[in-house]
Design a protein around this motif. Structure first.
Motif, PDB file in Angstrom:
ATOM      1  N   PHE A  46     -35.033  20.052  69.271  1.00  0.00           N
ATOM      2  CA  PHE A  46     -35.728  21.358  69.069  1.00  0.00           C
ATOM      3  C   PHE A  46     -35.117  22.576  68.377  1.00  0.00           C
ATOM      4  O   PHE A  46     -35.662  23.194  67.632  1.00  0.00           O
ATOM      5  CB  PHE A  46     -36.315  22.037  70.404  1.00  0.00           C
ATOM      6  CG  PHE A  46     -37.167  21.055  71.016  1.00  0.00           C
ATOM      7  CD1 PHE A  46     -38.814  20.959  70.298  1.00  0.00           C
ATOM      8  CD2 PHE A  46     -37.089  20.375  72.177  1.00  0.00           C
ATOM      9  CE1 PHE A  46     -39.439  20.214  70.941  1.00  0.00           C
ATOM     10  CE2 PHE A  46     -38.133  19.675  72.842  1.00  0.00           C
ATOM     11  CZ  PHE A  46     -39.151  19.383  72.162  1.00  0.00           C
ATOM     12  N   VAL A  47     -33.756  22.790  68.780  1.00  0.00           N
ATOM     13  CA  VAL A  47     -32.915  23.691  68.209  1.00  0.00           C
ATOM     14  C   VAL A  47     -32.925  23.677  66.573  1.00  0.00           C
ATOM     15  O   VAL A  47     -33.231  24.729  65.848  1.00  0.00           O
ATOM     16  CB  VAL A  47     -31.537  24.026  68.806  1.00  0.00           C
ATOM     17  CG1 VAL A  47     -30.956  25.033  68.020  1.00  0.00           C
ATOM     18  CG2 VAL A  47     -32.056  24.275  70.226  1.00  0.00           C
ATOM     19  N   PRO A  48     -32.262  22.615  66.055  1.00  0.00           N
ATOM     20  CA  PRO A  48     -32.593  22.514  64.461  1.00  0.00           C
ATOM     21  C   PRO A  48     -33.555  22.586  63.976  1.00  0.00           C
ATOM     22  O   PRO A  48     -33.911  23.313  62.737  1.00  0.00           O
ATOM     23  CB  PRO A  48     -31.868  21.126  64.162  1.00  0.00           C
ATOM     24  CG  PRO A  48     -31.043  20.829  65.511  1.00  0.00           C
ATOM     25  CD  PRO A  48     -31.653  21.423  66.400  1.00  0.00           C
ATOM     26  N   ILE A  53     -36.999  25.873  60.520  1.00  0.00           N
ATOM     27  CA  ILE A  53     -38.335  26.879  59.984  1.00  0.00           C
ATOM     28  C   ILE A  53     -37.896  28.356  59.784  1.00  0.00           C
ATOM     29  O   ILE A  53     -38.209  28.975  58.939  1.00  0.00           O
ATOM     30  CB  ILE A  53     -39.338  26.624  61.142  1.00  0.00           C
ATOM     31  CG1 ILE A  53     -39.809  25.267  61.172  1.00  0.00           C
ATOM     32  CG2 ILE A  53     -40.421  27.750  60.928  1.00  0.00           C
ATOM     33  CD1 ILE A  53     -40.858  25.060  62.364  1.00  0.00           C
ATOM     34  N   VAL A  54     -37.034  29.076  60.679  1.00  0.00           N
ATOM     35  CA  VAL A  54     -36.750  30.266  60.486  1.00  0.00           C
ATOM     36  C   VAL A  54     -35.911  30.756  59.192  1.00  0.00           C
ATOM     37  O   VAL A  54     -36.159  31.623  58.720  1.00  0.00           O
ATOM     38  CB  VAL A  54     -35.840  30.854  61.998  1.00  0.00           C
ATOM     39  CG1 VAL A  54     -35.395  32.195  61.595  1.00  0.00           C
ATOM     40  CG2 VAL A  54     -36.804  30.764  63.026  1.00  0.00           C
ATOM     41  N   PHE A  55     -35.036  29.658  59.062  1.00  0.00           N
ATOM     42  CA  PHE A  55     -33.946  29.915  57.818  1.00  0.00           C
ATOM     43  C   PHE A  55     -34.651  29.293  56.693  1.00  0.00           C
ATOM     44  O   PHE A  55     -34.121  28.988  55.653  1.00  0.00           O
ATOM     45  CB  PHE A  55     -32.509  29.538  58.316  1.00  0.00           C
ATOM     46  CG  PHE A  55     -31.975  30.529  59.336  1.00  0.00           C
ATOM     47  CD1 PHE A  55     -31.367  31.809  58.565  1.00  0.00           C
ATOM     48  CD2 PHE A  55     -31.746  30.242  60.490  1.00  0.00           C
ATOM     49  CE1 PHE A  55     -31.198  32.680  59.849  1.00  0.00           C
ATOM     50  CE2 PHE A  55     -31.364  31.073  61.200  1.00  0.00           C
ATOM     51  CZ  PHE A  55     -30.893  32.239  60.958  1.00  0.00           C
ATOM     52  N   ASN A  56     -35.688  28.864  56.577  1.00  0.00           N
ATOM     53  CA  ASN A  56     -36.604  28.243  55.418  1.00  0.00           C
ATOM     54  C   ASN A  56     -35.761  27.127  54.916  1.00  0.00           C
ATOM     55  O   ASN A  56     -35.215  27.164  53.702  1.00  0.00           O
ATOM     56  CB  ASN A  56     -36.613  29.306  54.344  1.00  0.00           C
ATOM     57  CG  ASN A  56     -37.555  30.275  54.539  1.00  0.00           C
ATOM     58  OD1 ASN A  56     -38.420  30.367  55.274  1.00  0.00           O
ATOM     59  ND2 ASN A  56     -37.297  31.841  54.244  1.00  0.00           N
ATOM     60  N   GLY A  57     -35.580  26.167  55.619  1.00  0.00           N
ATOM     61  CA  GLY A  57     -34.928  24.961  55.074  1.00  0.00           C
ATOM     62  C   GLY A  57     -33.432  24.641  55.164  1.00  0.00           C
ATOM     63  O   GLY A  57     -32.843  23.723  54.701  1.00  0.00           O
ATOM     64  N   LYS A  59     -30.154  23.782  56.982  1.00  0.00           N
ATOM     65  CA  LYS A  59     -29.809  23.151  58.152  1.00  0.00           C
ATOM     66  C   LYS A  59     -28.536  23.588  58.724  1.00  0.00           C
ATOM     67  O   LYS A  59     -28.124  23.431  59.862  1.00  0.00           O
ATOM     68  CB  LYS A  59     -29.529  21.792  57.745  1.00  0.00           C
ATOM     69  CG  LYS A  59     -30.867  21.061  57.433  1.00  0.00           C
ATOM     70  CD  LYS A  59     -30.761  19.449  57.379  1.00  0.00           C
ATOM     71  CE  LYS A  59     -32.079  18.747  56.976  1.00  0.00           C
ATOM     72  NZ  LYS A  59     -31.732  17.523  56.690  1.00  0.00           N
ATOM     73  N   TRP A  60     -27.659  24.478  58.143  1.00  0.00           N
ATOM     74  CA  TRP A  60     -26.585  25.032  58.733  1.00  0.00           C
ATOM     75  C   TRP A  60     -26.448  25.783  59.986  1.00  0.00           C
ATOM     76  O   TRP A  60     -25.960  25.371  61.005  1.00  0.00           O
ATOM     77  CB  TRP A  60     -25.510  25.758  57.703  1.00  0.00           C
ATOM     78  CG  TRP A  60     -25.023  24.948  56.626  1.00  0.00           C
ATOM     79  CD1 TRP A  60     -25.383  24.866  55.547  1.00  0.00           C
ATOM     80  CD2 TRP A  60     -23.855  24.152  56.799  1.00  0.00           C
ATOM     81  NE1 TRP A  60     -24.627  23.737  54.903  1.00  0.00           N
ATOM     82  CE2 TRP A  60     -23.450  23.631  55.594  1.00  0.00           C
ATOM     83  CE3 TRP A  60     -22.980  23.837  57.792  1.00  0.00           C
ATOM     84  CZ2 TRP A  60     -22.478  22.460  55.484  1.00  0.00           C
ATOM     85  CZ3 TRP A  60     -21.758  23.159  57.637  1.00  0.00           C
ATOM     86  CH2 TRP A  60     -21.515  22.327  56.411  1.00  0.00           C
ATOM     87  N   PRO A  61     -27.445  26.668  60.310  1.00  0.00           N
ATOM     88  CA  PRO A  61     -27.607  27.422  61.413  1.00  0.00           C
ATOM     89  C   PRO A  61     -27.947  26.550  62.448  1.00  0.00           C
ATOM     90  O   PRO A  61     -27.363  26.600  63.760  1.00  0.00           O
ATOM     91  CB  PRO A  61     -28.626  28.582  61.209  1.00  0.00           C
ATOM     92  CG  PRO A  61     -28.689  28.555  59.497  1.00  0.00           C
ATOM     93  CD  PRO A  61     -28.348  27.317  59.021  1.00  0.00           C
ATOM     94  N   GLY A  62     -28.747  25.656  62.186  1.00  0.00           N
ATOM     95  CA  GLY A  62     -29.265  24.635  63.287  1.00  0.00           C
ATOM     96  C   GLY A  62     -28.043  23.733  63.835  1.00  0.00           C
ATOM     97  O   GLY A  62     -27.928  23.465  65.146  1.00  0.00           O
ATOM     98  N   LEU A  63     -27.213  23.290  62.894  1.00  0.00           N
ATOM     99  CA  LEU A  63     -26.094  22.572  63.160  1.00  0.00           C
ATOM    100  C   LEU A  63     -24.929  23.223  63.989  1.00  0.00           C
ATOM    101  O   LEU A  63     -24.455  22.874  64.931  1.00  0.00           O
ATOM    102  CB  LEU A  63     -25.549  22.084  61.891  1.00  0.00           C
ATOM    103  CG  LEU A  63     -25.821  20.872  61.106  1.00  0.00           C
ATOM    104  CD1 LEU A  63     -25.259  20.569  59.835  1.00  0.00           C
ATOM    105  CD2 LEU A  63     -25.710  19.666  62.199  1.00  0.00           C
ATOM    106  N   ILE A  64     -24.753  24.707  63.657  1.00  0.00           N
ATOM    107  CA  ILE A  64     -23.882  25.580  64.272  1.00  0.00           C
ATOM    108  C   ILE A  64     -24.409  25.562  65.710  1.00  0.00           C
ATOM    109  O   ILE A  64     -23.562  25.533  66.554  1.00  0.00           O
ATOM    110  CB  ILE A  64     -23.365  26.775  63.435  1.00  0.00           C
ATOM    111  CG1 ILE A  64     -22.749  26.466  62.190  1.00  0.00           C
ATOM    112  CG2 ILE A  64     -22.425  27.706  64.273  1.00  0.00           C
ATOM    113  CD1 ILE A  64     -22.589  27.558  61.174  1.00  0.00           C
ATOM    114  N   VAL A  65     -25.413  26.091  65.786  1.00  0.00           N
ATOM    115  CA  VAL A  65     -26.127  26.439  67.138  1.00  0.00           C
ATOM    116  C   VAL A  65     -26.037  25.382  68.028  1.00  0.00           C
ATOM    117  O   VAL A  65     -25.803  25.591  69.227  1.00  0.00           O
ATOM    118  CB  VAL A  65     -27.347  27.316  66.872  1.00  0.00           C
ATOM    119  CG1 VAL A  65     -27.908  27.679  68.375  1.00  0.00           C
ATOM    120  CG2 VAL A  65     -27.120  28.568  66.184  1.00  0.00           C
TER     121      VAL A  65
END
Length: 116
Positions: A46-48, A53-57, A59-65
């Motif tokens: 779910f998180v990535p 969706i929030v960061f418009n495609g 993937k880096w924020p999803g990987l880090i979080v």
């Protein structure tokens, strides 16, 4: 005169789930293992996706979080569920080291097109 060190006299810090060992090693019980598998699976699914969706495609924020959350899920299971030590310097060190290792694994999985 030298006193011999006997293994049975040592204080055991960690509880052994399956039987006695000669060494004082950290282990994960059933409750911790199920917690780690369940929460890590939810985070990876779910998180990535939500952050992409929030960061418009991107993937880096999803990987880090995701990697930080999974690293601290392991740390939480070890320091709160298994040993009940709570927050300590070791908790933060283990959490950050595991977060870095999980980030490397997720980076290979996401950018190798294995996941998502």
């Amino acid at each position: 005169m030298t006193k011999w060190k006997v293994k049975n006299d040592e204080k055991k810090e960690y509880k052994v789930t399956f039987g006695e060992t000669d060494y004082n090693i950290p282990t994960f019980g059933y409750k911790s293992s199920l917690f780690i598998v369940f929460v890590s699976t939810l985070i990876v699914i779910f998180v990535p996706s939500m952050l992409e969706i929030v960061f418009n495609g991107v993937k880096w924020p999803g990987l880090i979080v995701s990697s930080i959350m999974i690293g601290f899920v392991f740390s939480y299971a070890q320091f709160f569920i298994q040993s009940k030590k709570g927050f300590s310097k070791s908790f933060w060190i283990v959490g950050f080291v595991l977060s870095i290792l999980v980030f490397i694994i997720l980076f290979i999985a996401f950018y190798g097109n294995i996941i998502l």
